[in-house]
Scaffold this motif. Sequence first.
Motif, PDB file in Angstrom:
ATOM      1  N   LEU A  97     -43.341 -16.802  65.405  1.00  0.00           N
ATOM      2  CA  LEU A  97     -42.256 -15.873  65.705  1.00  0.00           C
ATOM      3  C   LEU A  97     -42.673 -14.450  65.340  1.00  0.00           C
ATOM      4  O   LEU A  97     -43.429 -14.233  64.396  1.00  0.00           O
ATOM      5  N   ASP A  98     -42.141 -13.496  66.068  1.00  0.00           N
ATOM      6  CA  ASP A  98     -42.326 -12.092  65.757  1.00  0.00           C
ATOM      7  C   ASP A  98     -41.814 -11.827  64.334  1.00  0.00           C
ATOM      8  O   ASP A  98     -40.801 -12.400  63.910  1.00  0.00           O
ATOM      9  N   ALA A  99     -42.487 -10.946  63.605  1.00  0.00           N
ATOM     10  CA  ALA A  99     -42.105 -10.658  62.214  1.00  0.00           C
ATOM     11  C   ALA A  99     -40.669 -10.139  62.104  1.00  0.00           C
ATOM     12  O   ALA A  99     -39.964 -10.458  61.136  1.00  0.00           O
ATOM     13  N   THR A 100     -40.223  -9.357  63.078  1.00  0.00           N
ATOM     14  CA  THR A 100     -38.846  -8.858  63.044  1.00  0.00           C
ATOM     15  C   THR A 100     -37.857  -9.999  63.263  1.00  0.00           C
ATOM     16  O   THR A 100     -36.821 -10.063  62.596  1.00  0.00           O
ATOM     17  N   VAL A 101     -38.178 -10.921  64.164  1.00  0.00           N
ATOM     18  CA  VAL A 101     -37.313 -12.091  64.387  1.00  0.00           C
ATOM     19  C   VAL A 101     -37.245 -12.927  63.112  1.00  0.00           C
ATOM     20  O   VAL A 101     -36.169 -13.381  62.712  1.00  0.00           O
ATOM     21  N   ARG A 102     -38.379 -13.110  62.448  1.00  0.00           N
ATOM     22  CA  ARG A 102     -38.372 -13.852  61.173  1.00  0.00           C
ATOM     23  C   ARG A 102     -37.463 -13.174  60.162  1.00  0.00           C
ATOM     24  O   ARG A 102     -36.686 -13.830  59.476  1.00  0.00           O
ATOM     25  N   ALA A 103     -37.542 -11.843  60.070  1.00  0.00           N
ATOM     26  CA  ALA A 103     -36.707 -11.108  59.110  1.00  0.00           C
ATOM     27  C   ALA A 103     -35.229 -11.270  59.446  1.00  0.00           C
ATOM     28  O   ALA A 103     -34.406 -11.510  58.555  1.00  0.00           O
ATOM     29  N   ILE A 104     -34.886 -11.172  60.732  1.00  0.00           N
ATOM     30  CA  ILE A 104     -33.489 -11.329  61.148  1.00  0.00           C
ATOM     31  C   ILE A 104     -32.999 -12.731  60.817  1.00  0.00           C
ATOM     32  O   ILE A 104     -31.906 -12.904  60.261  1.00  0.00           O
ATOM     33  N   LEU A 105     -33.796 -13.737  61.140  1.00  0.00           N
ATOM     34  CA  LEU A 105     -33.387 -15.118  60.869  1.00  0.00           C
ATOM     35  C   LEU A 105     -33.260 -15.386  59.374  1.00  0.00           C
ATOM     36  O   LEU A 105     -32.305 -16.036  58.943  1.00  0.00           O
ATOM     37  N   ARG A 106     -34.200 -14.901  58.596  1.00  0.00           N
ATOM     38  CA  ARG A 106     -34.136 -15.136  57.145  1.00  0.00           C
ATOM     39  C   ARG A 106     -32.867 -14.537  56.541  1.00  0.00           C
ATOM     40  O   ARG A 106     -32.187 -15.183  55.743  1.00  0.00           O
ATOM     41  N   ALA A 107     -32.556 -13.312  56.931  1.00  0.00           N
ATOM     42  CA  ALA A 107     -31.344 -12.671  56.397  1.00  0.00           C
ATOM     43  C   ALA A 107     -30.095 -13.414  56.873  1.00  0.00           C
ATOM     44  O   ALA A 107     -29.175 -13.665  56.089  1.00  0.00           O
ATOM     45  N   GLY A 108     -30.055 -13.782  58.152  1.00  0.00           N
ATOM     46  CA  GLY A 108     -28.900 -14.498  58.683  1.00  0.00           C
ATOM     47  C   GLY A 108     -28.701 -15.855  58.041  1.00  0.00           C
ATOM     48  O   GLY A 108     -27.575 -16.239  57.696  1.00  0.00           O
ATOM     49  N   VAL A 109     -29.789 -16.581  57.860  1.00  0.00           N
ATOM     50  CA  VAL A 109     -29.698 -17.906  57.231  1.00  0.00           C
ATOM     51  C   VAL A 109     -29.220 -17.776  55.789  1.00  0.00           C
ATOM     52  O   VAL A 109     -28.380 -18.551  55.335  1.00  0.00           O
ATOM     53  N   TYR A 110     -29.724 -16.781  55.069  1.00  0.00           N
ATOM     54  CA  TYR A 110     -29.270 -16.592  53.697  1.00  0.00           C
ATOM     55  C   TYR A 110     -27.757 -16.364  53.655  1.00  0.00           C
ATOM     56  O   TYR A 110     -27.055 -16.989  52.861  1.00  0.00           O
ATOM     57  N   GLU A 111     -27.267 -15.489  54.529  1.00  0.00           N
ATOM     58  CA  GLU A 111     -25.820 -15.234  54.531  1.00  0.00           C
ATOM     59  C   GLU A 111     -25.034 -16.494  54.855  1.00  0.00           C
ATOM     60  O   GLU A 111     -24.016 -16.778  54.231  1.00  0.00           O
ATOM     61  N   LEU A 112     -25.498 -17.247  55.840  1.00  0.00           N
ATOM     62  CA  LEU A 112     -24.779 -18.469  56.218  1.00  0.00           C
ATOM     63  C   LEU A 112     -24.798 -19.491  55.084  1.00  0.00           C
ATOM     64  O   LEU A 112     -23.794 -20.159  54.825  1.00  0.00           O
ATOM     65  N   ALA A 113     -25.914 -19.592  54.390  1.00  0.00           N
ATOM     66  CA  ALA A 113     -26.053 -20.603  53.343  1.00  0.00           C
ATOM     67  C   ALA A 113     -25.410 -20.191  52.023  1.00  0.00           C
ATOM     68  O   ALA A 113     -24.877 -21.037  51.307  1.00  0.00           O
ATOM     69  N   ARG A 115     -23.397 -17.000  51.397  1.00  0.00           N
ATOM     70  CA  ARG A 115     -22.306 -16.028  51.352  1.00  0.00           C
ATOM     71  C   ARG A 115     -21.088 -16.587  52.085  1.00  0.00           C
ATOM     72  O   ARG A 115     -20.769 -16.179  53.188  1.00  0.00           O
ATOM     73  N   SER A 116     -20.406 -17.502  51.435  1.00  0.00           N
ATOM     74  CA  SER A 116     -19.228 -18.109  52.060  1.00  0.00           C
ATOM     75  C   SER A 116     -18.106 -17.098  52.267  1.00  0.00           C
ATOM     76  O   SER A 116     -17.168 -17.356  53.020  1.00  0.00           O
ATOM     77  N   ASP A 117     -18.208 -15.933  51.617  1.00  0.00           N
ATOM     78  CA  ASP A 117     -17.214 -14.875  51.828  1.00  0.00           C
ATOM     79  C   ASP A 117     -17.366 -14.208  53.191  1.00  0.00           C
ATOM     80  O   ASP A 117     -16.472 -13.507  53.648  1.00  0.00           O
ATOM     81  N   VAL A 118     -18.497 -14.438  53.856  1.00  0.00           N
ATOM     82  CA  VAL A 118     -18.742 -13.867  55.181  1.00  0.00           C
ATOM     83  C   VAL A 118     -18.465 -14.967  56.211  1.00  0.00           C
ATOM     84  O   VAL A 118     -19.117 -16.008  56.204  1.00  0.00           O
ATOM     85  N   PRO A 119     -17.491 -14.741  57.097  1.00  0.00           N
ATOM     86  CA  PRO A 119     -17.197 -15.759  58.116  1.00  0.00           C
ATOM     87  C   PRO A 119     -18.423 -16.059  58.991  1.00  0.00           C
ATOM     88  O   PRO A 119     -19.216 -15.160  59.286  1.00  0.00           O
ATOM     89  N   THR A 120     -18.545 -17.302  59.403  1.00  0.00           N
ATOM     90  CA  THR A 120     -19.673 -17.748  60.213  1.00  0.00           C
ATOM     91  C   THR A 120     -19.867 -16.861  61.433  1.00  0.00           C
ATOM     92  O   THR A 120     -20.981 -16.404  61.717  1.00  0.00           O
ATOM     93  N   GLU A 121     -18.778 -16.606  62.171  1.00  0.00           N
ATOM     94  CA  GLU A 121     -18.872 -15.832  63.408  1.00  0.00           C
ATOM     95  C   GLU A 121     -19.363 -14.418  63.129  1.00  0.00           C
ATOM     96  O   GLU A 121     -20.113 -13.850  63.924  1.00  0.00           O
ATOM     97  N   VAL A 122     -18.935 -13.834  62.021  1.00  0.00           N
ATOM     98  CA  VAL A 122     -19.349 -12.474  61.675  1.00  0.00           C
ATOM     99  C   VAL A 122     -20.844 -12.449  61.387  1.00  0.00           C
ATOM    100  O   VAL A 122     -21.579 -11.599  61.899  1.00  0.00           O
ATOM    101  N   ALA A 123     -21.314 -13.389  60.568  1.00  0.00           N
ATOM    102  CA  ALA A 123     -22.735 -13.425  60.217  1.00  0.00           C
ATOM    103  C   ALA A 123     -23.594 -13.581  61.472  1.00  0.00           C
ATOM    104  O   ALA A 123     -24.549 -12.825  61.680  1.00  0.00           O
TER     105      ALA A 123
END
Length: 156
Positions: A97-113, A115-123
């Motif tokens: 994967l492109d390094a930027t895609v990896r960064a986006i996915l890593r941040a998104g996965v962290y929030e989903l896993a 940060r339950s205070d952030v709604p799924t759809e928002v993340a």
Amino acid sequence: MSAETPKQPRPTRQARSTARLAVVQALYQMEVSGVGVEAVIREFSDHRFDRDVEGFQLSGADEVFFGELLRGVVSRQAEIDRMIVRRLAQGWRLERLDATVRAILRAGVYELAERSDVPTEVAIDEYVELAKSFFEGPEPGFVNGALDGVAQDVRG
């Protein structure tokens, strides 16, 4: 007379969106340069927030949220990467994967896993929009599919 501490204003959605952009940029920078998390947080705090960087305005970022996300992604990166790999097509490796895609996915996965205070759809929406700001091809759809799958894994 009570000596109450004044309440801090709640960060705006835009402040969190800007912090997410900064996290993606910081993760990318860390991957390509090998600089550690605390040094990157200091650099963003001292030199990047409230400035126009590479065409992106980072003013008004929720710096506390930025630090929490960046430290969280870095501390749980091996686990986060395993969650991402489970959602890649058979035969695909994270390194492809492109390094930027990896960064986006890593941040998104962290929030989903974490940060339950952030709604799924928002993340998911926030990181898909970030992907759209970096890519015009299939990457935003890929990010959407991968984060949706991870959300099912971690949030049911």
